[in-house]
Design a protein around this motif. Structure first.
Motif, PDB file in Angstrom:
ATOM      1  N   ILE A  26       0.865  -1.179   0.000  1.00  0.00           N
ATOM      2  CA  ILE A  26       0.000   0.000   0.000  1.00  0.00           C
ATOM      3  C   ILE A  26       0.899   1.226   0.000  1.00  0.00           C
ATOM      4  O   ILE A  26       1.710   1.407   0.913  1.00  0.00           O
ATOM      5  CB  ILE A  26      -0.932   0.010   1.226  1.00  0.00           C
ATOM      6  N   ARG A  27       0.763   2.046  -1.036  1.00  0.00           N
ATOM      7  CA  ARG A  27       1.565   3.258  -1.163  1.00  0.00           C
ATOM      8  C   ARG A  27       0.699   4.469  -0.825  1.00  0.00           C
ATOM      9  O   ARG A  27      -0.385   4.633  -1.382  1.00  0.00           O
ATOM     10  CB  ARG A  27       2.118   3.373  -2.581  1.00  0.00           C
ATOM     11  N   LEU A  28       1.221   5.296   0.078  1.00  0.00           N
ATOM     12  CA  LEU A  28       0.494   6.471   0.549  1.00  0.00           C
ATOM     13  C   LEU A  28       1.369   7.706   0.407  1.00  0.00           C
ATOM     14  O   LEU A  28       2.600   7.601   0.332  1.00  0.00           O
ATOM     15  CB  LEU A  28       0.117   6.300   2.023  1.00  0.00           C
ATOM     16  N   VAL A  29       0.751   8.877   0.417  1.00  0.00           N
ATOM     17  CA  VAL A  29       1.503  10.119   0.360  1.00  0.00           C
ATOM     18  C   VAL A  29       2.103  10.425   1.732  1.00  0.00           C
ATOM     19  O   VAL A  29       3.239  10.868   1.839  1.00  0.00           O
ATOM     20  CB  VAL A  29       0.599  11.283  -0.105  1.00  0.00           C
ATOM     21  N   GLU A  30       1.337  10.160   2.796  1.00  0.00           N
ATOM     22  CA  GLU A  30       1.780  10.441   4.162  1.00  0.00           C
ATOM     23  C   GLU A  30       1.594   9.204   5.027  1.00  0.00           C
ATOM     24  O   GLU A  30       0.723   8.370   4.758  1.00  0.00           O
ATOM     25  CB  GLU A  30       0.972  11.590   4.747  1.00  0.00           C
ATOM     26  N   PRO A  31       2.385   9.068   6.088  1.00  0.00           N
ATOM     27  CA  PRO A  31       2.223   7.916   6.971  1.00  0.00           C
ATOM     28  C   PRO A  31       0.899   7.954   7.732  1.00  0.00           C
ATOM     29  O   PRO A  31       0.327   9.024   7.954  1.00  0.00           O
ATOM     30  CB  PRO A  31       3.400   8.029   7.934  1.00  0.00           C
ATOM     31  N   VAL A  32       0.429   6.797   8.112  1.00  0.00           N
ATOM     32  CA  VAL A  32      -0.773   6.685   8.933  1.00  0.00           C
ATOM     33  C   VAL A  32      -0.348   6.911  10.383  1.00  0.00           C
ATOM     34  O   VAL A  32       0.563   6.238  10.875  1.00  0.00           O
ATOM     35  CB  VAL A  32      -1.419   5.288   8.775  1.00  0.00           C
ATOM     36  N   THR A  33      -1.004   7.835  11.057  1.00  0.00           N
ATOM     37  CA  THR A  33      -0.579   8.195  12.412  1.00  0.00           C
ATOM     38  C   THR A  33      -1.500   7.651  13.500  1.00  0.00           C
ATOM     39  O   THR A  33      -1.238   7.859  14.673  1.00  0.00           O
ATOM     40  CB  THR A  33      -0.477   9.726  12.548  1.00  0.00           C
ATOM     41  N   VAL A  34      -2.575   6.981  13.119  1.00  0.00           N
ATOM     42  CA  VAL A  34      -3.477   6.407  14.112  1.00  0.00           C
ATOM     43  C   VAL A  34      -3.162   4.928  14.292  1.00  0.00           C
ATOM     44  O   VAL A  34      -2.684   4.261  13.380  1.00  0.00           O
ATOM     45  CB  VAL A  34      -4.963   6.574  13.706  1.00  0.00           C
ATOM     46  N   LYS A  35      -3.409   4.412  15.484  1.00  0.00           N
ATOM     47  CA  LYS A  35      -3.209   2.989  15.742  1.00  0.00           C
ATOM     48  C   LYS A  35      -4.389   2.217  15.173  1.00  0.00           C
ATOM     49  O   LYS A  35      -5.527   2.659  15.268  1.00  0.00           O
ATOM     50  CB  LYS A  35      -3.089   2.746  17.241  1.00  0.00           C
ATOM     51  N   TRP A  36      -4.103   1.054  14.561  1.00  0.00           N
ATOM     52  CA  TRP A  36      -5.163   0.241  13.987  1.00  0.00           C
ATOM     53  C   TRP A  36      -4.820  -1.230  14.144  1.00  0.00           C
ATOM     54  O   TRP A  36      -3.661  -1.611  14.219  1.00  0.00           O
ATOM     55  CB  TRP A  36      -5.417   0.616  12.530  1.00  0.00           C
ATOM     56  N   SER A  37      -5.849  -2.058  14.226  1.00  0.00           N
ATOM     57  CA  SER A  37      -5.672  -3.495  14.396  1.00  0.00           C
ATOM     58  C   SER A  37      -5.616  -4.205  13.056  1.00  0.00           C
ATOM     59  O   SER A  37      -4.854  -5.146  12.867  1.00  0.00           O
ATOM     60  CB  SER A  37      -6.818  -4.089  15.210  1.00  0.00           C
ATOM     61  N   TYR A  38      -6.459  -3.782  12.135  1.00  0.00           N
ATOM     62  CA  TYR A  38      -6.516  -4.383  10.800  1.00  0.00           C
ATOM     63  C   TYR A  38      -7.103  -3.368   9.842  1.00  0.00           C
ATOM     64  O   TYR A  38      -7.646  -2.345  10.246  1.00  0.00           O
ATOM     65  CB  TYR A  38      -7.354  -5.665  10.800  1.00  0.00           C
ATOM     66  N   LEU A  39      -6.985  -3.641   8.549  1.00  0.00           N
ATOM     67  CA  LEU A  39      -7.626  -2.796   7.551  1.00  0.00           C
ATOM     68  C   LEU A  39      -8.360  -3.671   6.549  1.00  0.00           C
ATOM     69  O   LEU A  39      -8.093  -4.858   6.440  1.00  0.00           O
ATOM     70  CB  LEU A  39      -6.625  -1.877   6.850  1.00  0.00           C
ATOM     71  N   THR A  40      -9.308  -3.073   5.870  1.00  0.00           N
ATOM     72  CA  THR A  40     -10.015  -3.739   4.778  1.00  0.00           C
ATOM     73  C   THR A  40      -9.783  -2.922   3.517  1.00  0.00           C
ATOM     74  O   THR A  40      -9.468  -1.733   3.588  1.00  0.00           O
ATOM     75  CB  THR A  40     -11.524  -3.871   5.055  1.00  0.00           C
ATOM     76  N   ILE A  41      -9.941  -3.558   2.366  1.00  0.00           N
ATOM     77  CA  ILE A  41      -9.729  -2.880   1.095  1.00  0.00           C
ATOM     78  C   ILE A  41     -11.020  -2.949   0.290  1.00  0.00           C
ATOM     79  O   ILE A  41     -11.553  -4.035   0.061  1.00  0.00           O
ATOM     80  CB  ILE A  41      -8.566  -3.534   0.324  1.00  0.00           C
TER      81      ILE A  41
END
Length: 69
Positions: A26-41
């Motif tokens: 997964i390529r993003l412009v900025e880093p993700v700064t929130v804590k997360w357990s999992y993601l869906t697409i």
């Protein structure tokens, strides 16, 4: 929002020293700064968990693997 691509077997072996089932880059412009357990697409029921983070010259990339447990 980000660019999502499948990670091939060879690349998974080289970067992670193992073959990760259902690995995605997964390529993003900025880093993700929130804590997360999992993601869906795209509203898929599949869940992905963080494997590693890569900081290329531009942007920010994460490698996630399909949660099979």
């Amino acid at each position: 929002m980000g660019n999502v691509t499948d990670m091939g077997v060879d690349r998974s072996k080289n970067l992670l020293d193992s073959i990760v089932q259902g690995a995605k880059v997964i390529r993003l412009v900025e880093p993700v700064t929130v804590k997360w357990s999992y993601l869906t697409i795209d509203d898929s029921p599949k869940k992905y968990r963080m494997r590693t983070v890569i900081k290329p010259l531009k942007g920010y990339s994460m490698i996630v693997g399909e949660d099979v447990g």
